[in-house]
Design an enzyme around this catalytic site. Sequence first.
Site, PDB file in Angstrom:
ATOM      1  N   ASP A  71      74.770   4.011 -40.655  1.00 43.23           N
ATOM      2  CA  ASP A  71      74.228   4.305 -41.969  1.00 43.23           C
ATOM      3  C   ASP A  71      73.372   5.558 -41.840  1.00 43.23           C
ATOM      4  OD1 ASP A  71      73.234   4.275 -44.509  1.00 43.23           O
ATOM      5  OD2 ASP A  71      72.275   2.316 -44.363  1.00 43.23           O
ATOM      6  N   SER A  72      73.334   6.356 -42.868  1.00 40.11           N
ATOM      7  CA  SER A  72      72.662   7.659 -42.783  1.00 40.11           C
ATOM      8  C   SER A  72      71.153   7.584 -42.899  1.00 40.11           C
ATOM      9  CB  SER A  72      73.183   8.562 -43.892  1.00 40.11           C
ATOM     10  OG  SER A  72      72.779   8.050 -45.157  1.00 40.11           O
ATOM     11  N   GLY A  73      70.630   6.433 -43.319  1.00 36.28           N
ATOM     12  CA  GLY A  73      69.219   6.331 -43.663  1.00 36.28           C
ATOM     13  C   GLY A  73      68.993   6.351 -45.160  1.00 36.28           C
ATOM     14  N   TYR A 100      69.847   4.254 -47.474  1.00 37.09           N
ATOM     15  CA  TYR A 100      69.408   2.992 -48.070  1.00 37.09           C
ATOM     16  C   TYR A 100      67.895   2.878 -48.043  1.00 37.09           C
ATOM     17  CZ  TYR A 100      68.889  -1.979 -49.011  1.00 37.09           C
ATOM     18  OH  TYR A 100      68.512  -3.172 -49.553  1.00 37.09           O
ATOM     19  N   ASP A 104      72.547  10.034 -48.654  1.00 39.51           N
ATOM     20  CA  ASP A 104      72.545   9.876 -50.107  1.00 39.51           C
ATOM     21  C   ASP A 104      71.326   9.098 -50.547  1.00 39.51           C
ATOM     22  OD1 ASP A 104      73.248   7.335 -49.121  1.00 39.51           O
ATOM     23  OD2 ASP A 104      74.416   6.869 -50.923  1.00 39.51           O
ATOM     24  N   GLN A 159      78.489   7.253 -55.808  1.00 30.46           N
ATOM     25  CA  GLN A 159      77.369   6.644 -56.514  1.00 30.46           C
ATOM     26  C   GLN A 159      77.635   6.675 -58.019  1.00 30.46           C
ATOM     27  OE1 GLN A 159      74.975   4.903 -55.357  1.00 30.46           O
ATOM     28  NE2 GLN A 159      74.825   5.435 -53.179  1.00 30.46           N
ATOM     29  N   GLY A 193      75.589   1.849 -53.776  1.00 30.69           N
ATOM     30  CA  GLY A 193      74.845   1.434 -54.955  1.00 30.69           C
ATOM     31  C   GLY A 193      75.234   0.085 -55.512  1.00 30.69           C
ATOM     32  N   ASP A 218      80.171  -4.249 -44.349  1.00 36.27           N
ATOM     33  CA  ASP A 218      79.111  -4.603 -43.404  1.00 36.27           C
ATOM     34  C   ASP A 218      78.085  -5.436 -44.148  1.00 36.27           C
ATOM     35  OD1 ASP A 218      76.196  -3.102 -43.672  1.00 36.27           O
ATOM     36  OD2 ASP A 218      77.787  -2.039 -44.729  1.00 36.27           O
ATOM     37  N   CYS A 247      87.197 -24.205 -36.820  1.00 36.31           N
ATOM     38  CA  CYS A 247      86.710 -23.002 -36.135  1.00 36.31           C
ATOM     39  C   CYS A 247      86.896 -23.151 -34.627  1.00 36.31           C
ATOM     40  CB  CYS A 247      85.236 -22.776 -36.467  1.00 36.31           C
ATOM     41  SG  CYS A 247      84.539 -21.295 -35.691  1.00 36.31           S
ATOM     42  N   CYS A 265      85.367 -21.075 -32.383  1.00 36.01           N
ATOM     43  CA  CYS A 265      84.296 -20.362 -31.685  1.00 36.01           C
ATOM     44  C   CYS A 265      83.678 -21.262 -30.610  1.00 36.01           C
ATOM     45  CB  CYS A 265      83.238 -19.888 -32.669  1.00 36.01           C
ATOM     46  SG  CYS A 265      82.074 -21.168 -33.208  1.00 36.01           S
ATOM     47  N   CYS A 307      81.481 -24.202 -31.982  1.00 34.78           N
ATOM     48  CA  CYS A 307      82.204 -25.345 -32.533  1.00 34.78           C
ATOM     49  C   CYS A 307      83.003 -26.086 -31.461  1.00 34.78           C
ATOM     50  CB  CYS A 307      83.121 -24.881 -33.661  1.00 34.78           C
ATOM     51  SG  CYS A 307      82.215 -24.374 -35.147  1.00 34.78           S
ATOM     52  N   HIS A 347      78.601 -18.400 -34.182  1.00 34.69           N
ATOM     53  CA  HIS A 347      79.544 -19.066 -35.082  1.00 34.69           C
ATOM     54  C   HIS A 347      79.784 -18.249 -36.336  1.00 34.69           C
ATOM     55  CE1 HIS A 347      81.419 -21.877 -37.822  1.00 34.69           C
ATOM     56  NE2 HIS A 347      80.444 -21.595 -38.678  1.00 34.69           N
TER      57      HIS A 347
END
Length: 379
Positions: free
Chosen positions: A92-94, A96, A146, A193, A220, A270, A308, A310, A313, A339
């Site tokens: 992420d560019s920062g 946010y 952004d 945006q 956004g 993400d 599951c 994993c 589990c 999990h």
Amino acid sequence: MSRFSFQISATDGAARRGEIAMQRGTIQTPAFMPVGTAATVKAMRPGEVAATGADILLGNTYHLMLRPGADRMERLGGLHKFMNWDKPILTDSGGYQVMSLGELRKMSEEGVEFKSHLDGSRHMITPEGSMEIQRKLGTDIVMAFDECTPYPATHEVAEKSMELSMRWAKRSRDGFDSGEEHAARAALFGIQQGSMYEDLRQRSTDALLEIGFDGYAVGGLAVGEGHEKMCATLDFAAPMLPHDKPRYLMGVGKPDDLIEAVRRGIDMFDCVLPSRSGRTGQAFTRDGPLNIRNARFAEDEAPLDAECSCPTCAEFSRAYVHHLVRSGEILGAMLMTGHNLHFYQDWMRAMREAIEEGRFDAHADAALERYRARKIATS
């Protein structure tokens, strides 16, 4: 291997099955990226994250800039070597933090001045500076800098914010290209945006296409507008983006959000939710979220999710995990997080298979009905 390529192998309605090929590996899409904000997915070893099926991680430029610092990271060989992760990383560019830090930042045409949440020190991030930090980290997919427009926003406020982000997008492009060695092996994504406004989303898209990027994110959203408004915005925002480029919905989200976004043509996601929820006692299952702290699980010998595979589990009961979480044991956070991340990768894998087989809508409807209608105790 080429620097970056995206190939769509199957479609079903607007849903797309594809692959992103990069020098550090191939990303199967639709893809979910676990969040490793500070060079770690909390409570997980990198090898354990890879074992869940994750092809790519997300790191955060702002947090890594503050600690351990971009220069130190570069001296230590970059983020991949530092955290022992040899697959692709998106940062992420920062941008946010432009929204989320509120009183700790001052924004101008030049960029954003931050007051560190750690020690109060002052830092300036510009589009060019964000590109330089991400270069020092050795990022594989770089996000343009952004402003994440807050919600709600009037048309006037959203327009002003979007236009600033588009000017920063051009500066991000130029700054990225100036780091020739990094640009020769990394990719740059632009961020659409425009808040909830179709005309602003279209203008943003037009500006990004004129600049040119390897992939395009929808920014956004997931900022308080709710599931229905998010989906309504994606109905017009996603089709605006190029068909032959990856589409990334930032910061999303819950399992039902992922399905509905894939239904609308999104390829990448993400979210901190699976790891954060794991640390706080919420497990995701095919029958809805489960609050393992609930007393009803104190003697429940079943796994968190019977379907599951994993390690949690396969090896431990709800009763044991309940005990660990209620006791504040570190192992509880580890097992729950493992999990949840495994569940998310299984959730994405099932969608990829359904798209390949031309049955995505049927799969999505059945999965959502089960997830929403048969929720296990959540409180």
